[in-house]
Design an enzyme around this catalytic site. Structure first.
Site, PDB file in Angstrom:
ATOM      1  CG  ASP A  95      -1.768   1.179   1.397  1.00  0.00           C
ATOM      2  OD1 ASP A  95      -1.964   1.909   0.404  1.00  0.00           O
ATOM      3  OD2 ASP A  95      -2.265   1.399   2.523  1.00  0.00           O
ATOM      4  CG  ASP A 274      -3.789   4.875  -1.664  1.00  0.00           C
ATOM      5  OD1 ASP A 274      -3.038   3.913  -1.443  1.00  0.00           O
ATOM      6  OD2 ASP A 274      -4.737   5.179  -0.920  1.00  0.00           O
TER       7      ASP A 274
END
Length: 417
Positions: A95, A274
């Site tokens: 992530d 992201d």
């Protein structure tokens, strides 16, 4: 090329038949994650990094890959990462929108895999606890430890890990076992520790302080790949456009324009790239401006933005973002998601709206179309249109072989090899 340079970890694609796609829940989690972060700037070795050429590194560095498996309709991507001397395997979400590594401890009540520290001779206790809470009610907390972490053949020693003793039901029922953050250490919930990518650099495990990602589409075979210390020039269509990071928390860069087809929507903003967010999430006025160009789309109070599932909509040009002087596209194929229950003929939009965020979030819907390189040394993001692999249909002989393996003989048990 040496045997070491040819080292590639490959993971067979898997599916989870019990996983349910939930676009609205993805929006809640993503907006909570990016809501008013509190930066904690830290000085250290990152400020002294040499300015190495990522293009040279792409050609010369040993190839450390981490192959990905995508879940459902590209809702999530995970990689199997090994922790501890006995190489305990965990499915982790890599992530770029967070900076901590955590998995469930053996004492945690969860249906997912749990870490057994007693079985790892390389485990070391660390003073301190951690807690991460999200606005949607999900949370995780526990204690800290240090251990060996193997990411795609790249072994980090003494990496600080959060071991969760309690987590909310949403995490317990998730496909993943934890998260490995690749953001800047200023947003770490374990202050004073080095992130996994920090340690890769400090321990001289990678030639250049970069990592890169491509994400596959489930409709094109799925999967994906991370590279550490280099990028795959074969996946770059043209040249990389480099965009400086504007605020060193997330991978946040400047967007100088938003277009739908040839129409300039006269909107600009900072954006966050992201990998841990499924959708593109923008404020309400931006979402309206985009959906105004998708006939029949509208905001539903229960389901968010939805669009007609028709050939006419599918043939629209999609939207483009002007980043670093180059337009990058998000095609309608990626904007048309799963069917909306109770709304026949409609699918969820890949664009969601929230007024709780101040920057636009470019999640996997954007990254699937655009190859991304994250450069810590020069604090910038490189983006290029992604060359996706051509999906090869199995031959008739291969299909027959698979069918024969999956079909039980009379009176016997079915074994999937």
């Amino acid at each position: 090329m040496s045997e070491e340079q040819e080292k590639v970890l490959s993971f067979q694609l898997t599916s989870n038949p019990n996983f349910t796609v939930r676009t609205p829940e993805s929006v809640k989690h993503a907006t909570a994650k990016h809501e008013e972060p509190k930066p904690k700037p830290k000085k250290g070795f990152l400020s002294r990094l040499k300015e190495l050429d990522p293009k040279t590194a792409a050609a010369n560095t040993p190839l450390y890959y981490e192959a990905l498996t995508d879940v459902a309709r590209d809702v999530q991507y995970f990689a199997e990462v090994e922790i501890g001397s006995n190489m305990q395997k965990f499915r982790l979400d890599l992530d770029t929108g967070s900076s901590d590594l955590w998995v469930a401890d053996i004492t945690c009540k969860t249906r997912r895999r749990r870490f057994i520290k007693a079985n790892s001779t390389s485990f070391k206790p660390v003073k301190g606890k951690f807690q991460i809470s999200y606005g949607d009610g999900s949370a995780v907390r526990g204690f800290l430890g240090q251990d060996r972490v193997n990411i795609g053949g790249l072994v980090i020693e003494d990496q600080v890990i959060g071991l969760a003793t309690a987590q909310s039901m949403s995490f317990s029922n998730d496909v993943i076992d934890g998260i490995l953050g690749l953001g800047f250490n200023s947003i770490s919930c374990m202050p004073g520790t080095l992130t996994p990518i920090d340690n890769m650099i400090k321990q001289n495990l990678i030639q250049s302080p970069i990592f890169s990602v491509w994400l596959g589409r489930s409709t094109d075979g799925g999967g994906g790949e991370y590279r550490f210390g280099s990028y795959d020039a074969e996946r770059v269509d043209g040249e990389l456009t480099w965009c400086p990071v504007t605020v060193k928390r997330y991978w946040q860069i400047k967007c100088d324009g938003l277009f739908f087809g040839d129409v300039d929507l006269q909107l600009t903003s900072d954006v966050i790239v992201d990998t841990g967010t499924t959708l593109v999430i923008v404020p309400t006025d931006v979402a309206k401006a985009i959906h105004n160009h998708i006939p029949g789309s509208y905001y539903d109070e229960n389901n968010g933005w939805i669009v007609p599932n028709t050939p006419e909509v599918a043939n629209l040009p999609g939207f483009q973002l002007l980043l670093g002087g180059t337009k990058f596209e998000v095609i309608m194929k990626d904007l048309m998601r799963e069917e909306v229950e109770g709304k026949e003929g409609f699918v969820y939009s890949g664009i969601a709206s929230s007024d709780r965020i101040t920057t636009w979030i470019l999640g996997d819907v954007f990254i699937k179309q655009n190859y991304c390189v994250f450069d810590l040394g020069q604090e910038r993001v490189g983006i290029a249109k992604c060359k996706h692999p051509v999906r090869v249909q199995p031959s008739i002989l291969e299909q027959m072989k698979v069918a024969a393996v999956a079909t039980p003989s009379k009176g016997g048990k079915c074994t999937i090899m």
